[in-house]
Design a protein around this motif. Sequence first.
Motif, mmCIF file in Angstrom:
data_model
loop_
_atom_site.group_PDB
_atom_site.id
_atom_site.type_symbol
_atom_site.label_atom_id
_atom_site.label_comp_id
_atom_site.label_asym_id
_atom_site.label_seq_id
_atom_site.Cartn_x
_atom_site.Cartn_y
_atom_site.Cartn_z
ATOM 1 N N GLY A 149 -3.419 -1.471 -3.967
ATOM 2 C CA GLY A 149 -2.925 -0.558 -2.953
ATOM 3 C C GLY A 149 -2.268 0.690 -3.493
ATOM 4 N N ASN A 150 -2.178 0.821 -4.814
ATOM 5 C CA ASN A 150 -1.507 1.981 -5.417
ATOM 6 C C ASN A 150 -2.501 3.111 -5.674
ATOM 7 O OD1 ASN A 150 1.197 0.766 -5.715
ATOM 8 N ND2 ASN A 150 0.119 -0.631 -7.083
ATOM 9 N N THR A 174 0.831 -1.192 0.000
ATOM 10 C CA THR A 174 0.000 0.000 0.000
ATOM 11 C C THR A 174 0.869 1.246 0.000
ATOM 12 O OG1 THR A 174 -1.735 -1.164 1.197
ATOM 13 C CG2 THR A 174 -1.816 1.241 1.228
ATOM 14 N N VAL A 175 0.552 2.170 -0.888
ATOM 15 C CA VAL A 175 1.279 3.430 -0.956
ATOM 16 C C VAL A 175 0.801 4.328 0.176
ATOM 17 C CG1 VAL A 175 1.723 5.474 -2.364
ATOM 18 C CG2 VAL A 175 1.573 3.231 -3.438
ATOM 19 N N SER A 176 1.731 4.854 0.958
ATOM 20 C CA SER A 176 1.357 5.744 2.051
ATOM 21 C C SER A 176 0.940 7.101 1.495
ATOM 22 C CB SER A 176 2.527 5.921 3.021
ATOM 23 O OG SER A 176 3.549 6.702 2.423
ATOM 24 N N ASN A 177 0.269 7.880 2.326
ATOM 25 C CA ASN A 177 -0.149 9.217 1.926
ATOM 26 C C ASN A 177 1.054 10.050 1.504
ATOM 27 O OD1 ASN A 177 -2.202 11.463 1.844
ATOM 28 N ND2 ASN A 177 -0.834 12.287 3.390
ATOM 29 N N THR A 178 2.123 10.011 2.303
ATOM 30 C CA THR A 178 3.325 10.798 1.990
ATOM 31 C C THR A 178 3.938 10.358 0.674
ATOM 32 O OG1 THR A 178 3.780 11.163 4.336
ATOM 33 C CG2 THR A 178 5.617 11.469 2.799
ATOM 34 N N GLU A 179 4.028 9.045 0.463
ATOM 35 C CA GLU A 179 4.594 8.541 -0.794
ATOM 36 C C GLU A 179 3.733 8.965 -1.979
ATOM 37 O OE1 GLU A 179 6.717 4.371 0.628
ATOM 38 O OE2 GLU A 179 4.547 4.434 0.308
ATOM 39 N N SER A 227 -11.933 6.528 -5.142
ATOM 40 C CA SER A 227 -10.500 6.280 -5.049
ATOM 41 C C SER A 227 -9.739 7.244 -5.943
ATOM 42 C CB SER A 227 -10.195 4.836 -5.486
ATOM 43 O OG SER A 227 -8.812 4.585 -5.478
ATOM 44 N N HIS A 228 -8.542 7.622 -5.507
ATOM 45 C CA HIS A 228 -7.606 8.378 -6.333
ATOM 46 C C HIS A 228 -6.437 7.451 -6.680
ATOM 47 C CE1 HIS A 228 -9.817 11.955 -5.529
ATOM 48 N NE2 HIS A 228 -9.321 12.209 -4.351
ATOM 49 N N PRO A 229 -6.427 6.858 -7.885
ATOM 50 C CA PRO A 229 -5.321 5.965 -8.243
ATOM 51 C C PRO A 229 -4.107 6.738 -8.734
ATOM 52 C CG PRO A 229 -6.904 6.060 -10.021
ATOM 53 C CD PRO A 229 -7.476 6.891 -8.910
#
Length: 546
Positions: A333-334, A32-37, A512-514
Amino acid sequence: MRITKVQLAAAAACTMVVLAGCGGRPDTTPTTVSNTEFLNLPAMTNAATGPTDSATWALYRDPTSVDPATAIDYPENTVIATMCESLLRQQPDGTITPGLAGEYHYTSPTTLVLTLRSDVRFWDGQPLTAADVAFSLQRTKDPETGGLYGETLNRISSISTDRPDTVTLNLSSPDYWLPGELAAMPGVVIQEKYARDRGRDYGTPSGGAMCTGPYKLAEWTAGDRLKVTANPDYWDASLKPMTNEIDFRGVSDAATLTTGLSTGEISGTWINDTSTLAQLQRTSNVTVHLGPSFETEFFIPANLTGVLGDPRVRQALSLAFDRTSFDSAVYQGNAVAPRMASNPGTWGYAEDTFAAAWNAAPEPTQDLEKARQLVAEAGAAGKPLVIGTSTGIKTVNTAANAWMEAANAIGLEASLRNVSPQNYINFFTDPDARAGVDAFSTTTYGDYADPAALIALYTEPGGSQNFSGYRNPELSALLNRARTEPDPVRRAELTVEADKLVMRELPWIPMSHPASFLVLDKKLAGAPTSFAYMQAPWLAKLGQGN
């Protein structure tokens, strides 16, 4: 009926969903991509180290036109952006810089002056003139062209070309969204003489095209191949093409695309179908790059006469939807949950202002208890909710079943209205088709990097994607103030206020925002990872990698 730009925008977005296949849960545990990433995804791959002879670039289908006035979907935009240029240019990070117009400035709130570069030539060697610019803009505005972007240029009241290198746009009211549109398909310039000679054949395989970009249309057989070759006389030294020729190929099947990428038969693509993403990430000769995107996946009310007419029900559904499971299944998760209505990739200006608002906003989480309470308060328990779907379109069906599960869990009586894959597009183009459903899903995007670019399309009365007839005078006033605000920070603040109102009212429910997904042969580099590929000629930087 004549299909408007907005209707086709939605239809094109629907097509993307059709191809964003989701075959259930991913075959590996996603990272899963974190918010910061996510907020710091790179907009470009590494710079190319040298030229290469050729590349084969995959599109999800063959392009049907290279006319910028009618281009609205991924294949057409990708090819046109490789060959043709707009008056202003979107950079990979979403910022706007001079393009064919070397300078642009507002001499008054209702006058935008564009000074053309003196060294630009069309492929046939003829110079770019103000007359070509005026012709292109008027052609885009003219309903007789069948164009899709006339509404975005609706505040241009007249165009003056008193000097060969100067174009003056006289506006009916201030419009600081206009530079964004001039950096996208509405601002693409084609040669007047060539286009007039070809008439309605312009942009077709028989009519061809005449542009100024780094690649020239070399060969086009409908349903087979479209090849572009490097323009040796291209004016912009910073974008001199590094790949001699690029073959664009329509590949609609995810398995075939994955095989082509793994064997090297296909050099790269920006993928819409994420069903084989895990397999591609394990493929040794390609790299999957994540980048900023303009895209958001939405649950769209088709009408406000039924249960979705009460904003409390829309809020309840948003609270009930399991975004974590959906993002895991579809995007592995991206993607990030929508703290705001528009993807962070749309922050093409005043980024600090948008980022502060995003970080201050709560991340939407599932809360069935609160959702049931809202349904009860609205008196909606037991009321029907009909969701449009197509079992032949995997992601659409996955989303529809997830929404039905969420709705039934909070006391609504949800059911599915199934149509064929060919007919799913009718929800976007035909009011009669929408009459039988309350909502359906899609992924869509605005023309340029500004959250307002998309919000206005589905919330403004008569907006191109406002299918339900939603009206909110407070929101319209905020959007108009943003559009007429010259200061970018203040414009961003107003847009944030509009976005907050959208998130409360939920005229569309963001799911979702991909990220943007670029798959590239490891021998190559230089392509953008961001959504800029849809509007600017960045494939010119494609070349040999390390």
